[in-house]
Design an enzyme around this catalytic site. Structure first.
Site, short mmCIF file in Angstrom:
data_model
loop_
_atom_site.label_atom_id
_atom_site.label_comp_id
_atom_site.label_asym_id
_atom_site.label_seq_id
_atom_site.Cartn_x
_atom_site.Cartn_y
_atom_site.Cartn_z
N LYS A 58 0.85 -1.19 0.00
CA LYS A 58 0.00 0.00 0.00
C LYS A 58 0.89 1.24 0.00
O LYS A 58 1.74 1.40 0.88
CB LYS A 58 -0.91 -0.01 1.23
CG LYS A 58 -1.73 1.27 1.42
CD LYS A 58 -2.45 1.27 2.77
CE LYS A 58 -3.03 2.64 3.09
NZ LYS A 58 -3.63 2.70 4.45
N ASP A 68 -2.12 10.48 3.47
CA ASP A 68 -3.52 10.14 3.70
C ASP A 68 -4.14 11.14 4.65
O ASP A 68 -3.97 11.04 5.87
CB ASP A 68 -3.64 8.72 4.25
CG ASP A 68 -5.09 8.36 4.58
OD1 ASP A 68 -6.00 8.99 4.00
OD2 ASP A 68 -5.31 7.45 5.40
N LYS A 75 -9.09 13.39 8.77
CA LYS A 75 -8.47 12.99 10.03
C LYS A 75 -8.30 14.21 10.94
O LYS A 75 -8.26 15.35 10.47
CB LYS A 75 -7.09 12.39 9.76
CG LYS A 75 -7.08 11.06 9.04
CD LYS A 75 -5.65 10.61 8.78
CE LYS A 75 -5.60 9.28 8.04
NZ LYS A 75 -6.02 8.15 8.88
N ASP A 133 1.85 6.44 5.47
CA ASP A 133 0.83 5.51 5.02
C ASP A 133 1.26 4.77 3.75
O ASP A 133 0.51 3.97 3.21
CB ASP A 133 -0.50 6.24 4.79
CG ASP A 133 -1.70 5.35 5.05
OD1 ASP A 133 -1.54 4.34 5.76
OD2 ASP A 133 -2.79 5.65 4.54
N ASP A 153 -11.76 7.46 4.83
CA ASP A 153 -10.47 7.22 5.50
C ASP A 153 -10.15 5.73 5.57
O ASP A 153 -9.09 5.35 6.07
CB ASP A 153 -10.47 7.84 6.90
CG ASP A 153 -9.08 7.93 7.49
OD1 ASP A 153 -8.11 7.95 6.71
OD2 ASP A 153 -8.96 7.97 8.72
N ARG A 172 -7.82 -0.19 1.56
CA ARG A 172 -8.44 -1.42 1.05
C ARG A 172 -9.06 -1.20 -0.32
O ARG A 172 -9.16 -2.13 -1.12
CB ARG A 172 -9.46 -1.93 2.06
CG ARG A 172 -10.66 -1.06 2.28
CD ARG A 172 -11.36 -1.31 3.60
NE ARG A 172 -10.57 -0.84 4.73
CZ ARG A 172 -10.93 -1.00 6.00
NH1 ARG A 172 -12.07 -1.61 6.30
NH2 ARG A 172 -10.17 -0.54 6.97
#
Length: 504
Positions: free
Chosen positions: A268, A273, A280, A291, A350, A354
């Site tokens: 990933k 992010d 966030k 990230d 967020d 995935r």
């Protein structure tokens, strides 16, 4: 820095410094006793006087010890001999290296690799000492205008082993450690870069550069336009709000036979992010540059693999993207169609990793892989479950789980398997799409893995959640280089099995 291994008596060593251990309470190690004998009790006199107790973290630096050929002697506290743990061993090595680097000694011979750790051999001791040394000396000061330079940094370190019979294992440990350390440094350097420089495009440029450096690596870049043609719409949705377009970088390492199925490592690579529309909190948001820790670890493992020249085929993938809020960003409530054709209702932007990985996991079907391992800083829930010391492992495949756990144990890059029972899948149900992208607070790491599992039905797959282990916060903030050591050990084991199969 130069490393080597040898076997010899401490009293015969001529060096800038010789390093020996002291156990609690005030007891010299075997190498220390040999130095004490030729120095006519000089060291034992210091111990009786209480100059060093032998506790972990204590050091005593000596000059001109009588009859000792080396210029200096460093006594290092090693705690209680029979209770020495793996973690303590690495702490002892780190303290030793920090001390040596501050003394001005350009070289040293270290007898601490002779310490006894239950269940561990010379290979492990030398490998861990070398990796710990390189980790201790690592410094990321690329953007500092006033760099702190060590007066006379340590340039050469030799690890001494108890007998010549141990040299072959020690040399193998050193070889593996240097490759892993090189990969870990590459991982750290990449992950520590600021997000205004380390963009998805930058990731792809680093992948290309690695391919140019190593003959057996060929790099392929899939840009956003190509992803659109492939209908990787879930991946692209995450990148939609960013001015930096997505790039997927594929590094093909061809070390095995042409008919050998590849191992695929998917990292990933969210270079930043923000959380997107589900923004966030501002506190510690700067750390969201990490990230892409999964991608950085894949990059590091590919470098280590190439340095070891292993006889296997591996594809390392950096799934680069940036998750930002904007007028055109994807939203909670959106329904995305993945490359697999399955639909996903977005409940939280967020939970973006995935959504990137699911399309990559579909994409890799074309390689007919032997197995696929994805590595991702995926869930805060994994930190709640396992803290910052152990990575989370999830897979429905027992054999692959055992391989990865074995590699974890061998490398001391710890992982722990979490369950993936069918009951968890129910948490992902959506009234509007095939699934939701989150399953609520309970078992968040497991439901994230369950989500990914829906895109991996055609091959053997495992997921490593490194959200708690990829970087450190606080005063020593920075990438840890994990799980490069675990991944490299996994590939070493696979290559040894492949060699055994070919020769049988």
């Amino acid at each position: 820095m130069e490393f080597s291994v040898k076997s010899g008596s401490p009293e015969k060593q001529r060096s800038a410094c010789i390093v020996v251990g002291v156990f609690e309470p005030r007891r010299l190690s075997r190498a220390g006793e040999q130095l004490d004998e030729i120095s006519e009790g000089y060291l034992s006199t210091l111990l009786r006087r209480g100059d060093i107790e032998g506790k972990i973290g204590q050091v005593l630096f000596l000059h001109n010890v009588p009859n000792v050929l080396s210029e200096r002697v460093l006594l290092v506290g090693c705690g209680k001999e029979r209770e020495l743990t793996e973690t303590q061993y690495k702490q002892i090595i780190a303290k030793t290296i920090t001390t040596l680097n501050d003394t001005g000694a350009l070289e040293a011979i270290c007898f601490l690799s002779e310490l006894h750790i239950k269940g561990r051999d010379t290979y492990w001791a030398v490998r861990q000492a070398t990796e710990a040394t390189q980790d201790c000396l690592y410094n990321f000061d690329k953007f500092k205008t006033n760099k702190e330079n060590t007066r006379r940094p340590l340039r050469k370190l030799t690890f001494n082993v108890t007998s010549r019979k141990e040299l072959a294992r020690a040399e193998l440990g050193l070889q593996h450690a240097l490759a892993v350390a090189s990969g870990a440094k590459a991982c750290k350097d990449l992950a520590n870069m600021p997000p205004n420089i380390c963009t998805p495009l930058y990731l792809s440029e680093q992948a290309i550069a690695l391919g140019q450096r190593f003959e057996k690596i060929t790099t392929e870049i899939v840009d956003s336009e190509q992803m659109a043609e492939l209908k990787m719409d879930s991946y692209l949705a995450v990148a939609k709000g960013s001015a930096n377009p997505a790039y997927m970088s594929l590094m093909h390492y061809n070390g095995g036979n042409a008919d050998q199925k590849p191992i695929v490592l998917v990292g990933k690579g969210l270079t930043f992010d923000s959380g997107g529309i589900s923004l966030k909190p501002g506190e510690a948001m700067d750390e969201m540059k990490y990230d892409m820790g999964g991608a950085a670890s894949v990059f590091g493992a590919m470098k280590a693999l190439a340095k070891l020249n292993l006889p296997i085929n591996v594809i390392g993938i950096l799934a680069g993207a940036e998750n930002m809020p904007a007028g055109n960003a994807y939203r909670p409530g959106d329904i995305l169609t993945t490359m697999s054709g399955q639909t996903v209702e977005v409940l939280n932007t967020d939970a973006e990793g995935r959504l990137v990985l699911c399309d990559v996991l579909t994409y890799v079907e074309r390689f007919e892989p032997d197995c696929v391992v994805d590595i991702a800083t995926l869930t805060g829930a994994c930190i709640m479950a396992l803290g910052h010391h152990i990575s989370g492992l999830m897979t429905p495949h027992k054999g692959l789980a055992n391989e990865l756990l074995s590699a974890s144990n061998q490398s001391s890059d710890k992982a722990w398997q979490l369950p993936m029972d069918d009951e968890f899948q129910k948490q992902l149900e959506s009234p509007f799409a095939d699934m939701a992208n989150i399953g609520g607070r309970p078992a968040g790491s497991i439901t994230a893995a369950c989500f990914l599992s829906r895109f991996t039905k055609s091959y053997t797959w495992a997921h490593l959640d490194v959200a708690g282990t990829a970087w450190r916060s606080g005063a020593n903030k920075g990438s840890t280089g994990r799980p490069v050591s675990l991944l490299t050990q996994f590939l070493i084991n696979r290559s040894e099995n492949e060699t055994t199969a070919v020769n049988s």
